[in-house]
Design a protein around this motif. Structure first.
Motif, PDB file in Angstrom:
ATOM      1  N   ALA A   1      -5.043   5.935   7.403  1.00 24.85           N
ATOM      2  CA  ALA A   1      -4.579   5.445   6.094  1.00 24.85           C
ATOM      3  C   ALA A   1      -5.744   4.925   5.254  1.00 24.85           C
ATOM      4  CB  ALA A   1      -3.550   4.324   6.283  1.00 24.85           C
ATOM      5  N   CYS A   2      -6.775   4.420   5.928  1.00 24.38           N
ATOM      6  CA  CYS A   2      -7.908   3.859   5.169  1.00 24.38           C
ATOM      7  C   CYS A   2      -8.594   4.954   4.338  1.00 24.38           C
ATOM      8  CB  CYS A   2      -8.914   3.197   6.104  1.00 24.38           C
ATOM      9  SG  CYS A   2      -8.269   1.691   6.861  1.00 24.38           S
TER      10      CYS A   2
ATOM     11  N   LEU B   1      -2.312  -3.057  10.022  1.00 23.31           N
ATOM     12  CA  LEU B   1      -3.635  -2.579   9.617  1.00 23.31           C
ATOM     13  C   LEU B   1      -4.327  -3.571   8.678  1.00 23.31           C
ATOM     14  CD1 LEU B   1      -5.846  -0.443   9.308  1.00 23.31           C
ATOM     15  CD2 LEU B   1      -4.373   0.765   7.684  1.00 23.31           C
ATOM     16  N   CYS B   2      -3.576  -4.077   7.703  1.00 20.88           N
ATOM     17  CA  CYS B   2      -4.189  -5.037   6.776  1.00 20.88           C
ATOM     18  C   CYS B   2      -3.091  -5.774   6.018  1.00 20.88           C
ATOM     19  CB  CYS B   2      -5.131  -4.321   5.798  1.00 20.88           C
ATOM     20  SG  CYS B   2      -4.288  -3.258   4.610  1.00 20.88           S
TER      21      CYS B   2
ATOM     22  N   CYS C   1      -6.562   5.556   1.269  1.00 25.83           N
ATOM     23  CA  CYS C   1      -6.671   4.352   0.458  1.00 25.83           C
ATOM     24  C   CYS C   1      -8.026   4.311  -0.258  1.00 25.83           C
ATOM     25  CB  CYS C   1      -6.494   3.137   1.381  1.00 25.83           C
ATOM     26  SG  CYS C   1      -6.643   1.556   0.577  1.00 25.83           S
ATOM     27  N   MET C   2      -9.096   4.546   0.499  1.00 25.06           N
ATOM     28  CA  MET C   2     -10.436   4.436  -0.090  1.00 25.06           C
ATOM     29  C   MET C   2     -10.754   5.616  -1.006  1.00 25.06           C
ATOM     30  SD  MET C   2     -12.312   2.815   3.243  1.00 25.06           S
ATOM     31  CE  MET C   2     -13.804   2.147   2.557  1.00 25.06           C
TER      32      MET C   2
ATOM     33  N   VAL D   1     -10.765  -6.518   3.100  1.00 28.97           N
ATOM     34  CA  VAL D   1      -9.677  -7.062   3.931  1.00 28.97           C
ATOM     35  C   VAL D   1      -9.655  -6.430   5.323  1.00 28.97           C
ATOM     36  CG1 VAL D   1      -8.252  -7.707   1.956  1.00 28.97           C
ATOM     37  CG2 VAL D   1      -7.864  -5.501   3.056  1.00 28.97           C
TER      38      VAL D   1
ATOM     39  N   LEU E   1       0.821  -1.204   0.000  1.00 29.69           N
ATOM     40  CA  LEU E   1       0.000   0.000   0.000  1.00 29.69           C
ATOM     41  C   LEU E   1       0.864   1.267   0.000  1.00 29.69           C
ATOM     42  CD1 LEU E   1      -3.073   0.872   0.397  1.00 29.69           C
ATOM     43  CD2 LEU E   1      -2.399   1.333   2.734  1.00 29.69           C
TER      44      LEU E   1
ATOM     45  N   ASN F   1      -2.188  -5.448   3.103  1.00 28.44           N
ATOM     46  CA  ASN F   1      -1.508  -4.644   2.088  1.00 28.44           C
ATOM     47  C   ASN F   1      -0.447  -3.716   2.646  1.00 28.44           C
ATOM     48  OD1 ASN F   1      -3.111  -5.609  -0.125  1.00 28.44           O
ATOM     49  ND2 ASN F   1      -4.798  -4.402   0.695  1.00 28.44           N
TER      50      ASN F   1
ATOM     51  N   CYS G   1     -14.076  -1.947   2.823  1.00 25.35           N
ATOM     52  CA  CYS G   1     -12.884  -2.675   2.402  1.00 25.35           C
ATOM     53  C   CYS G   1     -12.965  -4.124   2.905  1.00 25.35           C
ATOM     54  CB  CYS G   1     -11.649  -1.986   2.989  1.00 25.35           C
ATOM     55  SG  CYS G   1     -10.184  -2.980   2.795  1.00 25.35           S
TER      56      CYS G   1
HETATM   57  S1  SF4 Z   1      -5.554   0.619   4.224  1.00 32.77           S
HETATM   58 FE1  SF4 Z   1      -6.935   0.239   2.506  1.00 32.77          FE
HETATM   59  S2  SF4 Z   1      -6.757  -1.950   2.076  1.00 32.77           S
HETATM   60 FE2  SF4 Z   1      -5.943  -1.608   4.149  1.00 32.77          FE
HETATM   61  S3  SF4 Z   1      -7.665  -1.868   5.551  1.00 32.77           S
HETATM   62 FE3  SF4 Z   1      -7.607   0.288   5.059  1.00 32.77          FE
HETATM   63  S4  SF4 Z   1      -8.995   0.540   3.337  1.00 32.77           S
HETATM   64 FE4  SF4 Z   1      -8.477  -1.628   3.476  1.00 32.77          FE
END
Ligand code: SF4
Ligand code: SF4
Length: 397
Positions: free
Chosen positions: A307-308, A275-276, A311-312, A260, A217, A278, A258
């Motif tokens: 960060a989400c 966090l995930c 990302c989103m 994941v 990510l 990615n 999301c």
């Molecule tokens: S950073 Fe992006 S891929 Fe990771 S949990 Fe958050 S929204 Fe999902």
């Protein structure tokens, strides 16, 4: 009631009831990899890319793993959890991996493994243990192409190990769902792909083509911010679908939750939680110990992470989950056609590959469910665990 952290529960209810929907745990039992693929942080994370610090490397201790499985059963949200023994690591390097797999299965939980299959020191034990799912990830049939995107890897060794995999399945009479994940780039979707399909058909393994994407990510954030290094910018030229394009195609779905974040948790070899799946940098650790935080609190931390939003807003969460659908096939195949590639690749709907000269290539590409290999309950212990959970739910616990 759906809360901001994505957890649904009845108003006034006490502890969250388990649902039948699968929740996946990616337990990275090896915090290291033997390869250095340039599309993966193991290969492309340079010291200057680190925001806080690179993750430490090591092997998960079996006792810690047993505690993790116990906790998943105790406070996980699902009656049908899955435990996959990898994230950014090569699980076959763990000398005790067979023991880990046996433990998951003994606890009545679905178990998956994914490997680059360059190392076979534990392969026999792994197959004897019999995970439900075994993925082989690769990107070519000949070394010239494979070596460009699986750096340090040796495809001849991988092919030898794929044959061994089939032999061990026969020897131990194991019905494992094997999926060969073929990462499609501009340079490897011709003869390499055709010959790998024939090889997999011969071994009776599923092969599924997937459009290669750019990880982790943090690198996609750098791309958005115009901060990619020269080496990373060059790497993008290898993609049939460039990440900028994939994000654009994913934008119509950017408001989706999301998957994941909602349906999965990663646990590193040392028990920390990123966090995930990615994220790579230690900056994105959301819990220092999976054992010390309950499921709902962990989900709340993920849902509150800044960060989400970035990302989103850029639909990266859709792109990295292949959520844009068949339009990706259209765009990828246009690129392949424009460069004179002899094959067309379809990842979505029923995955298939079509040769412009010979028509559709025979390819197994059947899902685990279609092959009747999905097992939900294993053994009496799992059965009683589920009965107990159902009684707890009926009693309103
Ligand atoms: S950073 Fe992006 S891929 Fe990771 S949990 Fe958050 S929204 Fe999902
Ligand atoms: S084999 Fe997998 S984990 Fe290892 S460097 Fe390549 S993509 Fe990353």
């Amino acid at each position: 009631m759906m809360r901001a952290d994505g957890i649904s529960r009845k108003p006034g209810a006490g502890k969250m009831a388990k649902s039948a929907k699968t929740f996946t745990y990616w337990v990275d039992i090896v915090g290291a990899c033997n390869l250095r693929c340039p599309s993966c942080p193991r290969g492309n994370f340079m010291p200057g890319d680190v925001i806080k610090e690179s993750p430490p490397s090591g092997l998960m201790a079996f006792d810690l793993f047993k505690d993790i499985v116990r906790k998943i059963k105790r406070d996980g949200p699902s009656l049908n959890p899955q435990i996959h023994l990898y994230n950014w690591g090569e699980p076959l390097v763990h000398p005790e991996i067979g023991k880990f797999i046996r433990h998951v299965l003994d606890e009545g939980i679905y178990c998956g493994v994914s490997s680059n299959l360059n190392y076979d020191g534990t392969l026999r034990d792994v197959i004897q243990a019999g995970p439900d799912f075994f993925r082989v990830s690769l990107s070519g049939f000949y070394q010239e192409n494979y070596g460009r995107t699986h750096t340090r890897g040796d495809i001849e060794r991988v092919k030898r190990n794929m044959r061994k995999l089939r032999d061990y399945m026969t020897e131990f009479d194991k019905n494992i769902y094997v999926e060969v994940n073929y990462h499609i780039y501009r340079h490897n979707a011709g003869r390499d792909l055709e010959d790998m399909i024939a090889f997999c058909n011969d071994l009776r393994f599923n092969i599924g083509p997937v459009w290669a994407f750019f990880q982790p990510l943090e690198k996609n954030f750098d791309l958005i911010d115009g901060k990619l290094s020269e080496a990373d910018r060059k790497l993008l030229d290898l993609y049939a679908i460039r990440p900028e394009e994939a994000m654009k195609l994913s934008m119509p779905y950017k408001d989706q939750d999301c998957p994941v974040r909602k349906w999965a948790t990663v646990i590193n070899y040392n028990g920390t939680v990123p966090l995930c799946c990615n994220t790579f940098d230690q900056n994105y650790i959301v819990a220092d110990s999976f054992l010390d935080i309950d499921h709902e609190a962990l989900q709340a931390r993920k849902y509150a992470h800044s960060a989400c939003k970035t990302c989103m807003d850029n639909a990266i969460h859709v792109y990295l989950a292949y959520g844009a659908g068949p339009v990706m096939d259209e765009v990828g195949n246009k690129v392949l056609r424009d460069i004179g590639n002899p094959l067309e690749v379809y990842q979505y709907a029923t995955p298939h590959v079509v040769s412009r000269e010979k028509g559709p290539l025979p390819i197994l590409a059947r899902t685990e469910r279609e092959l009747g290999q999905r097992k939900k309950i294993r053994g009496m212990r799992a059965f009683w665990w589920r009965i107990r959970e159902m009684s707890r739910r009926a009693a309103g616990f």
